[in-house]
Design a protein around this motif. Sequence first.
Motif, PDB file in Angstrom:
ATOM      1  N   HIS A  50       0.893  -1.119   0.007  1.00 63.63           N
ATOM      2  CA  HIS A  50      -0.001   0.097   0.062  1.00 63.63           C
ATOM      3  C   HIS A  50       1.075   1.161  -0.020  1.00 63.63           C
ATOM      4  CE1 HIS A  50      -3.347  -2.798   0.571  1.00 63.63           C
ATOM      5  NE2 HIS A  50      -4.344  -1.603   1.048  1.00 63.63           N
ATOM      6  N   PHE A  51       0.356   2.420  -0.545  1.00 62.68           N
ATOM      7  CA  PHE A  51       1.036   3.636  -0.386  1.00 62.68           C
ATOM      8  C   PHE A  51       1.247   4.084   1.321  1.00 62.68           C
ATOM      9  CE2 PHE A  51      -0.570   3.801  -4.654  1.00 62.68           C
ATOM     10  CZ  PHE A  51       0.375   4.408  -5.392  1.00 62.68           C
ATOM     11  N   GLY A  96      -4.209   3.962  -0.714  1.00 60.00           N
ATOM     12  CA  GLY A  96      -4.701   2.817  -0.915  1.00 60.00           C
ATOM     13  C   GLY A  96      -3.633   1.875  -1.353  1.00 60.00           C
ATOM     14  N   ARG A  97      -4.179   0.566  -2.454  1.00 60.37           N
ATOM     15  CA  ARG A  97      -3.219  -0.492  -2.566  1.00 60.37           C
ATOM     16  C   ARG A  97      -2.517   0.096  -3.961  1.00 60.37           C
ATOM     17  NH1 ARG A  97      -3.132  -5.041  -5.262  1.00 60.37           N
ATOM     18  NH2 ARG A  97      -2.378  -6.989  -4.345  1.00 60.37           N
ATOM     19  N   LYS A  98      -1.072  -0.479  -3.891  1.00 58.02           N
ATOM     20  CA  LYS A  98      -0.375   0.111  -5.166  1.00 58.02           C
ATOM     21  C   LYS A  98      -1.093  -0.952  -6.069  1.00 58.02           C
ATOM     22  CE  LYS A  98       3.950   1.362  -2.692  1.00 58.02           C
ATOM     23  NZ  LYS A  98       4.566   2.384  -3.463  1.00 58.02           N
ATOM     24  N   ALA A  99      -0.662  -0.468  -7.595  1.00 59.68           N
ATOM     25  CA  ALA A  99      -1.222  -1.176  -8.782  1.00 59.68           C
ATOM     26  C   ALA A  99      -0.491  -2.518  -8.796  1.00 59.68           C
ATOM     27  CB  ALA A  99      -0.764  -0.274 -10.002  1.00 59.68           C
ATOM     28  N   GLN A 100      -1.259  -3.239  -9.046  1.00 58.56           N
ATOM     29  CA  GLN A 100      -0.825  -4.756  -9.299  1.00 58.56           C
ATOM     30  C   GLN A 100       0.447  -4.861 -10.391  1.00 58.56           C
ATOM     31  OE1 GLN A 100      -2.071  -7.139  -7.313  1.00 58.56           O
ATOM     32  NE2 GLN A 100      -0.155  -8.347  -8.038  1.00 58.56           N
ATOM     33  N   ARG A 101       0.368  -4.265 -11.349  1.00 61.17           N
ATOM     34  CA  ARG A 101       1.287  -4.270 -12.290  1.00 61.17           C
ATOM     35  C   ARG A 101       2.790  -3.937 -11.570  1.00 61.17           C
ATOM     36  NH1 ARG A 101       1.482  -0.704 -17.862  1.00 61.17           N
ATOM     37  NH2 ARG A 101       3.110  -2.161 -18.996  1.00 61.17           N
ATOM     38  N   THR A 102       2.676  -2.916 -10.804  1.00 62.69           N
ATOM     39  CA  THR A 102       3.808  -2.289 -10.002  1.00 62.69           C
ATOM     40  C   THR A 102       4.314  -3.366  -9.026  1.00 62.69           C
ATOM     41  OG1 THR A 102       2.485   0.024 -10.283  1.00 62.69           O
ATOM     42  CG2 THR A 102       4.789  -0.308  -8.687  1.00 62.69           C
ATOM     43  N   ILE A 103       3.400  -4.083  -8.265  1.00 64.52           N
ATOM     44  CA  ILE A 103       3.755  -4.932  -7.213  1.00 64.52           C
ATOM     45  C   ILE A 103       4.482  -6.191  -8.098  1.00 64.52           C
ATOM     46  CG2 ILE A 103       2.637  -6.789  -5.559  1.00 64.52           C
ATOM     47  CD1 ILE A 103       0.711  -4.405  -4.869  1.00 64.52           C
ATOM     48  N   ASP A 104       3.690  -6.640  -9.128  1.00 61.81           N
ATOM     49  CA  ASP A 104       4.184  -7.720  -9.905  1.00 61.81           C
ATOM     50  C   ASP A 104       5.635  -7.524 -10.333  1.00 61.81           C
ATOM     51  OD1 ASP A 104       1.914  -9.071  -9.397  1.00 61.81           O
ATOM     52  OD2 ASP A 104       0.930  -8.842 -11.621  1.00 61.81           O
ATOM     53  N   ALA A 105       5.987  -6.322 -10.863  1.00 58.29           N
ATOM     54  CA  ALA A 105       7.362  -6.148 -11.312  1.00 58.29           C
ATOM     55  C   ALA A 105       8.531  -5.942 -10.163  1.00 58.29           C
ATOM     56  CB  ALA A 105       7.186  -4.341 -12.040  1.00 58.29           C
ATOM     57  N   ALA A 106       7.964  -5.653  -9.113  1.00 53.18           N
ATOM     58  CA  ALA A 106       9.024  -5.566  -7.963  1.00 53.18           C
ATOM     59  C   ALA A 106       9.342  -7.111  -7.604  1.00 53.18           C
ATOM     60  CB  ALA A 106       8.491  -4.787  -6.763  1.00 53.18           C
ATOM     61  N   SER A 338      17.153   8.071 -11.825  1.00 49.71           N
ATOM     62  CA  SER A 338      15.980   8.211 -11.823  1.00 49.71           C
ATOM     63  C   SER A 338      15.394   7.019 -11.019  1.00 49.71           C
ATOM     64  CB  SER A 338      15.124   8.180 -13.098  1.00 49.71           C
ATOM     65  OG  SER A 338      15.476   6.997 -13.700  1.00 49.71           O
ATOM     66  N   ARG A 339      14.120   7.559 -10.295  1.00 50.29           N
ATOM     67  CA  ARG A 339      13.347   6.524  -9.407  1.00 50.29           C
ATOM     68  C   ARG A 339      11.936   6.738  -9.834  1.00 50.29           C
ATOM     69  NH1 ARG A 339      16.066  10.127  -7.578  1.00 50.29           N
ATOM     70  NH2 ARG A 339      14.800  10.787  -5.509  1.00 50.29           N
ATOM     71  N   PRO A 340      11.035   5.679  -9.730  1.00 54.00           N
ATOM     72  CA  PRO A 340       9.588   5.663  -9.900  1.00 54.00           C
ATOM     73  C   PRO A 340       8.988   6.902  -9.255  1.00 54.00           C
ATOM     74  CG  PRO A 340      10.097   3.507  -9.264  1.00 54.00           C
ATOM     75  CD  PRO A 340      11.428   4.176  -8.895  1.00 54.00           C
ATOM     76  N   TRP A 341       7.956   7.434  -9.505  1.00 55.63           N
ATOM     77  CA  TRP A 341       7.418   8.601  -8.975  1.00 55.63           C
ATOM     78  C   TRP A 341       7.038   8.293  -7.584  1.00 55.63           C
ATOM     79  CZ3 TRP A 341       2.342   8.114  -6.795  1.00 55.63           C
ATOM     80  CH2 TRP A 341       1.503   6.880  -7.593  1.00 55.63           C
ATOM     81  N   ALA A 342       6.647   6.998  -7.104  1.00 53.94           N
ATOM     82  CA  ALA A 342       6.247   6.956  -5.715  1.00 53.94           C
ATOM     83  C   ALA A 342       7.261   6.494  -4.921  1.00 53.94           C
ATOM     84  CB  ALA A 342       5.181   5.840  -5.871  1.00 53.94           C
ATOM     85  N   SER A 343       8.669   6.799  -5.562  1.00 54.08           N
ATOM     86  CA  SER A 343       9.576   6.303  -4.420  1.00 54.08           C
ATOM     87  C   SER A 343       9.978   7.308  -3.433  1.00 54.08           C
ATOM     88  CB  SER A 343      10.945   5.990  -5.289  1.00 54.08           C
ATOM     89  OG  SER A 343      12.015   6.022  -4.411  1.00 54.08           O
ATOM     90  N   GLN A 344      10.225   7.154  -2.228  1.00 56.87           N
ATOM     91  CA  GLN A 344      10.468   7.945  -1.140  1.00 56.87           C
ATOM     92  C   GLN A 344      12.039   8.024  -0.988  1.00 56.87           C
ATOM     93  OE1 GLN A 344       8.050  10.059  -0.039  1.00 56.87           O
ATOM     94  NE2 GLN A 344       7.074   9.074  -1.927  1.00 56.87           N
TER      95      GLN A 344
END
Length: 414
Positions: A50-51, A96-106, A338-344
């Motif tokens: 989740h975010f 909420g929950r992160k996108a399934q595609r993002t989770i699958d990639a990780a 570069s990092r993904p937009w949601a990377s902290q």
Amino acid sequence: PPRASLRLEDDSPRLNGASLAAAAAATRVNAWTEWGTLREVVVGDAHNAHFPPRSPALRPAINREGGQCFLEPDGSVVEAEGIGALLERSVGWPAGRKAQRTIDAANQQLDNLAAVLRRRGIAVRRPSGGVDWSAPIKTPFFDAPNQYCATCPRDIVATIGNVVLEASMSRRDRYFEVYQYRDMIREIWRADPAMLWKAAPKPSCADRMYNSEWWDLRTEERYAQMRNYSFCITNEEPIFDAADIMRCGKDIFVQLSMTANAAGIEWLARELAPSGVRVHTLRFPYDLAPSHLDCTFVPLRPGLVLTNPERPIAEEDAATFAAAGWRFLDAPQPTNPSRPWASQSSKWLSMNVLSLSPRVVVAEEQEVALHRLLEAEGFEVVKVPFRAVYEFGGSLHCATWDLARDDCCEDFFP
Ligand code: ABU
């Protein structure tokens, strides 16, 4: 004394399934350093992530330069630049929950890391706790609308010798994260009669634990506070995340940061003193938002630390290393910052490497400048893709937790 009895060299033949099972069964909890030859390790996963919600210890923000980080069916990573800026204008920080595609990639890159390590004869465990990260937390002292994920066991649990130590944690949404690893810890504890299972005092995470106005300070005000190493956590209760610790045998180093306070470091020092371990505080006076040591100061082998050129260590803390003849090796600027937009996390995930031995290091495959530097120092660099994991809290060091290395409580700072 060293407890691991396996004697495999780094260039030993790859193990088959039967020998791997034997290796796993024979392994006992033992890790005194960041670099001893790795025998058993945990690799995190991104399931149901989740975010992270806004909280007094974290003001999540969209990385404006960041792109998406998805895997194509052929395994290539798609990084579309500039999506961060668009999202910031249109939605702001999501919930909420992160996108399934993002989770699958990780997960694909985490699974690949696990496979690479297994092929090198290292026993790998994966979490199975089944925590529901969508569940809110309510305690007598705080509420959190949802939890995060357990991709980075390094943040929440540390092995120090034969001790498995659960960190206190600094963030509310990470309060119960260790439960994703609790079945595993219990299983290892049952199998290894010499393992000690310890947990730091759980902090209240009440408002008084945080300096919430810190986030709104102007840069120059932050610099002024930083000179006193004052961040978003107060010193009311002992707090540390496990990733603020670096182990060098008899000496462990802990960063004073947004995620570890002086009381937390004092707790570690008192707790570990009976076993002869010396705990040192490290400070990095130019880091405005320090969190976790593994993008700042990474011991690679006896006498050598990979350092962050933009975060020099305080002079008084460097003296410990200079007196013992250690050398600091500045990491190069990231080849791909570069990092993904949601990377902290910062661009310095580039130096967040996992050591397999004093001669072998795993690094992210695009970080070519770092590979060259390490190879010139005599390291073999194992290159793996890992950028899709960046938005789940870190890179290769963060997403792993070593259970067994061939090393001992040696004094590298006599
Ligand atoms: N969890 C490691 C992040 C540290 C950094 O962003 O520099």
